[in-house]
Write an enzyme that holds these catalytic residues in place. Structure first.
Site, PDB file in Angstrom:
ATOM      1  N   SER A 145       6.188   1.927   5.043  1.00  0.00           N
ATOM      2  CA  SER A 145       5.549   1.732   3.975  1.00  0.00           C
ATOM      3  C   SER A 145       6.493   1.260   2.875  1.00  0.00           C
ATOM      4  O   SER A 145       7.406   0.515   3.049  1.00  0.00           O
ATOM      5  CB  SER A 145       4.563   2.671   3.518  1.00  0.00           C
ATOM      6  OG  SER A 145       3.868   2.486   2.438  1.00  0.00           O
ATOM      7  N   HIS A 194       2.998  -1.606   5.846  1.00  0.00           N
ATOM      8  CA  HIS A 194       2.053  -1.686   4.623  1.00  0.00           C
ATOM      9  C   HIS A 194       2.867  -2.751   3.640  1.00  0.00           C
ATOM     10  O   HIS A 194       3.658  -2.761   3.316  1.00  0.00           O
ATOM     11  CB  HIS A 194       1.613  -0.394   3.642  1.00  0.00           C
ATOM     12  CG  HIS A 194       1.139   0.667   4.702  1.00  0.00           C
ATOM     13  ND1 HIS A 194       1.279   2.155   4.532  1.00  0.00           N
ATOM     14  CD2 HIS A 194       0.837   0.548   5.797  1.00  0.00           C
ATOM     15  CE1 HIS A 194       0.628   2.706   5.196  1.00  0.00           C
ATOM     16  NE2 HIS A 194       0.284   2.030   6.131  1.00  0.00           N
ATOM     17  N   ASP A 227       0.391   8.060   6.462  1.00  0.00           N
ATOM     18  CA  ASP A 227      -0.207   7.098   7.279  1.00  0.00           C
ATOM     19  C   ASP A 227       0.993   7.347   8.686  1.00  0.00           C
ATOM     20  O   ASP A 227       2.333   7.329   8.443  1.00  0.00           O
ATOM     21  CB  ASP A 227      -0.192   5.908   7.109  1.00  0.00           C
ATOM     22  CG  ASP A 227      -1.200   4.910   8.101  1.00  0.00           C
ATOM     23  OD1 ASP A 227      -1.351   5.392   9.195  1.00  0.00           O
ATOM     24  OD2 ASP A 227      -0.702   3.632   8.187  1.00  0.00           O
TER      25      ASP A 227
END
Lengths: 297, 192
Positions: free
Chosen positions: B15, B42, B136
């Site tokens: 991310s 992401h 995540d």
């Protein structure tokens, strides 16, 4: 050799086969039994749904209903009809957003609506409308093109709860900003406020927007042609289907559309593996807008 | 090296700081890598959203693509999850896209990719969690380990954002905690 002459007693080993080498996980076996159970007991057929995402949905449903395993969920679903609407909702098309992928609606406005304008009456099928985000999107688009009064929109889904919500036209206010941005990016003529009003934690769309919308239950897996359409929107629905079911539904769309009619799919959808899709010609590949065969003269 | 030391597919999640980390990691992979590399990064509303494929393609020695749904997972290709869709692997090693609800406030979510890939590749999977500012990937990495897959985590000290690697270590643990260079070496070794 005398010993061999006697009939051999069957042993346990003779009946007990070795487990297959790459045997499936218990979760995967339970998922198949869940699908079978729903089909046998309730008549809903999810056997042609792609398994990777179906498994996630069913696992989430098991947790949400307090079942420890998919197997436990299955035994409850086959015995308890009250649970069925919850199951159907969990298995159906998820929440969308208004004017999702704004360039698609720009393309519809610029490339499709001018052609539809040549018809005295326009039938549009929104297949898998879920909670109706795209129904209101479409109604606004047609209104601004001056075509809406000539249009009939059929908005269908197999989930009655979603249909009821779609009929309300109420969405969480937390989504409003995104919808408004999408609307402008799609080339909207006003601001989205023109069509809805905010109240507490939700926005409600003018009921006038659904004056030409018919909401109806239709299951793409099982049901057939019910109208003749000039445009079908079915975005991000077929991505959940296996190739054979995708092909079946594209055949249904082909049989529903008038010659030269339009089909709009989700922006990442692929119809390369479908026989029935061969009669669709890309009008705008990026926007996934297709046209059925050659337009009639 | 015996089969136990080999992996036939690689999944990577990251991310915040992911673009830079991926460019460094992919750039260090061997050009003839036998395995597919499947990536969830992401993407915010920043301008790398549209150009991530090109930016990674400049760094990687193999093709970088956003997979079409239903298409085959191909070796020696970096497959990048498209913005706004979960990316999953089907049992027949084809890609599936979904617009189901966000997971960990993310779509694509690393957990979704990792869990589906773990079910398909099992002990043949190599998974790596890199830099990121949320949790995540942790549950996904746990699923990878539960199926016998090989789990790597970028060293939190090296990571631009250390929350994601720390969460992965806390929830799943790892077979090794490595720098980006170390992760690239390990992938090169295990996917000859």
């Amino acid at each position: 050799m005398a010993a061999n002459a006697r009939p051999r007693m069957p042993t346990l080993a003779a009946h007990h086969r070795e487990p297959p080498l790459n045997r499936p996980d218990p979760d995967d076996v339970e998922l198949e039994l869940f699908i079978r159970g729903l089909q046998l007991r309730h008549g809903y057929d999810f056997s042609q749904y792609a398994r990777a995402s179906l498994k996630r949905r069913v696992q989430a449903l098991a947790i949400a209903t307090g079942s420890r395993t998919i197997g436990e969920l299955t035994s409850r679903v086959v015995r308890d009809d009250v649970l069925l609407p919850t199951v159907v909702s969990a298995m159906s098309v998820p929440v969308s957003e208004m004017f999702r992928d704004p360039p698609v609606f720009r393309a519809l406005r610029a490339e499709v609506l001018p052609i539809l304008a040549s018809y005295p009456h326009i039938n549009i099928w929104q297949a898998g409308c879920a909670r109706g985000e795209e129904v209101y999107t479409l109604a606004i688009l047609l209104e601004e093109a001056g075509l809406y009064d000539r249009c009939q929109i059929f908005a269908t889904d197999f989930n009655d709860a979603a249909l009821a919500q779609a009929q309300e036209g109420i969405f969480p206010v937390t989504e409003a900003r995104q919808y408004a941005e999408n609307y402008l990016a799609a080339g909207g003529a006003h601001t989205l406020n023109h069509y809805c009003h905010a109240k507490y934690d939700h926005i409600k769309f003018d009921s006038a927007l659904r004056r030409n919308v018919t909401f109806a239950n239709h299951n793409l897996v099982a049901d057939g042609v019910f109208c003749e359409a000039h445009l079908i929107l079915c975005r991000n629905v077929l991505i959940y289907f296996t190739n054979p079911l995708q092909d079946r539904v594209l055949g249904l769309f082909r049989n529903t559309l008038v010659r030269g009619g339009f089909l709009c799919l989700g922006s990442k959808e692929s119809i390369d593996y479908s026989e029935n899709a061969r009669e669709f010609v890309a009008l705008n590949r990026r926007a996934r807008i297709y046209r059925l065969g050659a337009p009639s003269a | 090296m015996n089969d136990r030391g080999r992996s036939s597919a690689v999944v990577i999640g990251c991310s915040t700081g992911g673009l830079k980390a991926l460019r460094s990691l992919l750039g260090a992979l061997r050009a003839d890598l036998a395995a597919p590399v499947i990536v969830v990064c992401h993407r915010g509303s920043t301008d790398d959203r549209e150009h991530l494929v090109e930016l990674l393609a400049q760094a990687a020695p193999m093709p970088v693509q956003e997979p079409d749904e239903r298409s085959r997972v191909r070796p020696n290709v970096v497959h990048l999850a498209p913005s706004g869709y979960h990316l999953l692997i089907e049992a027949d090693e084809t890609f599936m896209l979904s617009v189901d609800a966000r997971v960990n406030f993310s779509r694509p979510a690393i957990d979704v990719l990792f869990e589906s890939a773990a079910a398909v590749y099992r002990e043949r999977l190599l998974a790596a969690v890199l830099t990121g500012a949320n949790d995540d990937g942790a549950i996904g990495l746990k699923a990878v380990r539960a199926r016998g897959g090989h789990a790597l985590v970028q060293s939190p000290e090296e990571a631009e954002a250390d929350r994601m690697p720390r969460a992965a270590l806390q929830v799943a643990g790892a077979d090794a905690v490595l720098t980006l260079a170390g992760i690239a070496d390990r992938i090169n070794q295990r996917c000859p």
